[in-house]
Design a protein around this motif. Structure first.
Motif, PDB file in Angstrom:
ATOM      1  N   ALA A   1     -11.344 -11.592   1.534  1.00  0.00           N
ATOM      2  CA  ALA A   1     -10.210 -10.705   1.818  1.00  0.00           C
ATOM      3  C   ALA A   1     -10.677  -9.443   2.551  1.00  0.00           C
ATOM      4  CB  ALA A   1      -9.483 -10.338   0.531  1.00  0.00           C
ATOM      5  N   PHE A   2     -11.813  -8.873   2.134  1.00  0.00           N
ATOM      6  CA  PHE A   2     -12.353  -7.701   2.825  1.00  0.00           C
ATOM      7  C   PHE A   2     -12.750  -8.050   4.264  1.00  0.00           C
ATOM      8  CE2 PHE A   2     -13.528  -5.690  -1.394  1.00  0.00           C
ATOM      9  CZ  PHE A   2     -12.602  -4.664  -1.277  1.00  0.00           C
ATOM     10  N   GLU A   3     -13.370  -9.211   4.445  1.00  0.00           N
ATOM     11  CA  GLU A   3     -13.742  -9.628   5.804  1.00  0.00           C
ATOM     12  C   GLU A   3     -12.511  -9.811   6.688  1.00  0.00           C
ATOM     13  OE1 GLU A   3     -16.122 -13.100   5.203  1.00  0.00           O
ATOM     14  OE2 GLU A   3     -17.891 -11.932   4.622  1.00  0.00           O
ATOM     15  N   LYS A   4     -11.454 -10.345   6.127  1.00  0.00           N
ATOM     16  CA  LYS A   4     -10.212 -10.502   6.889  1.00  0.00           C
ATOM     17  C   LYS A   4      -9.634  -9.135   7.232  1.00  0.00           C
ATOM     18  CE  LYS A   4      -6.217 -13.228   7.355  1.00  0.00           C
ATOM     19  NZ  LYS A   4      -6.292 -13.900   8.610  1.00  0.00           N
ATOM     20  N   LEU A   5      -9.714  -8.195   6.304  1.00  0.00           N
ATOM     21  CA  LEU A   5      -9.219  -6.837   6.554  1.00  0.00           C
ATOM     22  C   LEU A   5     -10.039  -6.152   7.631  1.00  0.00           C
ATOM     23  CD1 LEU A   5      -7.327  -4.486   5.660  1.00  0.00           C
ATOM     24  CD2 LEU A   5      -9.162  -3.815   4.105  1.00  0.00           C
TER      25      LEU A   5
ATOM     26  N   ILE B   1      -7.878  -1.214   0.475  1.00  0.00           N
ATOM     27  CA  ILE B   1      -8.994  -1.714  -0.323  1.00  0.00           C
ATOM     28  C   ILE B   1      -8.584  -1.833  -1.791  1.00  0.00           C
ATOM     29  CG2 ILE B   1     -11.307  -1.150  -1.166  1.00  0.00           C
ATOM     30  CD1 ILE B   1     -11.848   0.018   1.630  1.00  0.00           C
ATOM     31  N   SER B   2      -7.826  -0.861  -2.274  1.00  0.00           N
ATOM     32  CA  SER B   2      -7.348  -0.902  -3.653  1.00  0.00           C
ATOM     33  C   SER B   2      -6.429  -2.105  -3.874  1.00  0.00           C
ATOM     34  CB  SER B   2      -6.615   0.395  -3.984  1.00  0.00           C
ATOM     35  OG  SER B   2      -6.039   0.332  -5.261  1.00  0.00           O
ATOM     36  N   HIS B   3      -5.559  -2.371  -2.905  1.00  0.00           N
ATOM     37  CA  HIS B   3      -4.665  -3.516  -3.024  1.00  0.00           C
ATOM     38  C   HIS B   3      -5.446  -4.835  -3.026  1.00  0.00           C
ATOM     39  CE1 HIS B   3      -0.911  -1.406  -2.983  1.00  0.00           C
ATOM     40  NE2 HIS B   3      -1.176  -0.804  -1.819  1.00  0.00           N
ATOM     41  N   ILE B   4      -6.441  -4.937  -2.179  1.00  0.00           N
ATOM     42  CA  ILE B   4      -7.241  -6.163  -2.132  1.00  0.00           C
ATOM     43  C   ILE B   4      -7.970  -6.377  -3.454  1.00  0.00           C
ATOM     44  CG2 ILE B   4      -9.300  -7.204  -1.103  1.00  0.00           C
ATOM     45  CD1 ILE B   4      -8.362  -6.111   1.571  1.00  0.00           C
ATOM     46  N   THR B   5      -8.564  -5.339  -3.970  1.00  0.00           N
ATOM     47  CA  THR B   5      -9.296  -5.450  -5.233  1.00  0.00           C
ATOM     48  C   THR B   5      -8.354  -5.813  -6.376  1.00  0.00           C
ATOM     49  OG1 THR B   5     -10.847  -3.778  -4.444  1.00  0.00           O
ATOM     50  CG2 THR B   5     -10.871  -4.253  -6.791  1.00  0.00           C
ATOM     51  N   HIS B   6      -7.231  -5.141  -6.452  1.00  0.00           N
ATOM     52  CA  HIS B   6      -6.261  -5.395  -7.517  1.00  0.00           C
ATOM     53  C   HIS B   6      -5.664  -6.800  -7.388  1.00  0.00           C
ATOM     54  CE1 HIS B   6      -2.234  -5.255  -9.404  1.00  0.00           C
ATOM     55  NE2 HIS B   6      -2.908  -4.642 -10.364  1.00  0.00           N
TER      56      HIS B   6
END
Length: 160
Positions: free
Chosen positions: A109-113, A130-135
């Motif tokens: 997800a981070f790589e896609k972002l 980043i908070s949304h991806i982690t959550h």
């Protein structure tokens, strides 16, 4: 979406975890049956074992009551010890599997972002992204674990 985050090897590991969980549940219930039979052996002098495993052990040993009692408790302790080692292994293996899946999902997800173009980030607060991806990845993994446990419970309710 399931295929995006889970490779074929992870699916095989998931199937192995599922089978190991069913085996552990079987061993847990069998342990209860053995404890019940062993307690009847201890309390009743005229004990007729309903447990096939215990009756096989009694037939093989063909000893008097005290030796049978001692040996049955030794076998019970060995069985419980082996079962508990398998339970510890399963818990470690399952937690490790879900933690690695969570890490891989978050990484993808981070790589896609990060691969988004510059215009995407102009009016966005990156800390919120980043908070949304982690959550979201954490919530997805909790849901995945819940589905795993519900599937096992469903099979137990349907009596395999």
């Amino acid at each position: 979406m399931f295929n995006i985050f889970i490779s074929k090897t992870k699916k095989k590991i998931f199937a192995l975890l599922f089978i190991l969980s069913l085996i552990i549940i079987f061993l847990e219930s069998y342990t209860l049956a053995i404890v019940y039979s062993a307690s009847n052996l201890l309390l009743n002098e005229n004990f007729n074992p309903e447990n096939k495993f215990l009756s096989i052990v009694i037939d093989l040993l063909k000893t008097d009551g005290n030796d049978i009692l001692f040996l049955s408790f030794i076998i019970l302790l060995i069985f419980i010890f082996i079962k508990n080692i398998l339970v510890i292994f399963l818990i470690f293996f399952k937690n490790n599997f879900f933690i690695n899946m969570h890490r891989n999902m978050t990484k993808k997800a981070f790589e896609k972002l990060i691969s988004q173009n510059y215009n995407f980030f102009i009016n966005k607060n990156t800390s919120e992204l980043i908070s949304h991806i982690t959550h979201d990845s954490t919530m997805a993994m909790r849901g995945f674990e819940a589905i795993f446990h519900m599937l096992i419970e469903f099979l137990l309710i349907k009596k395999l």
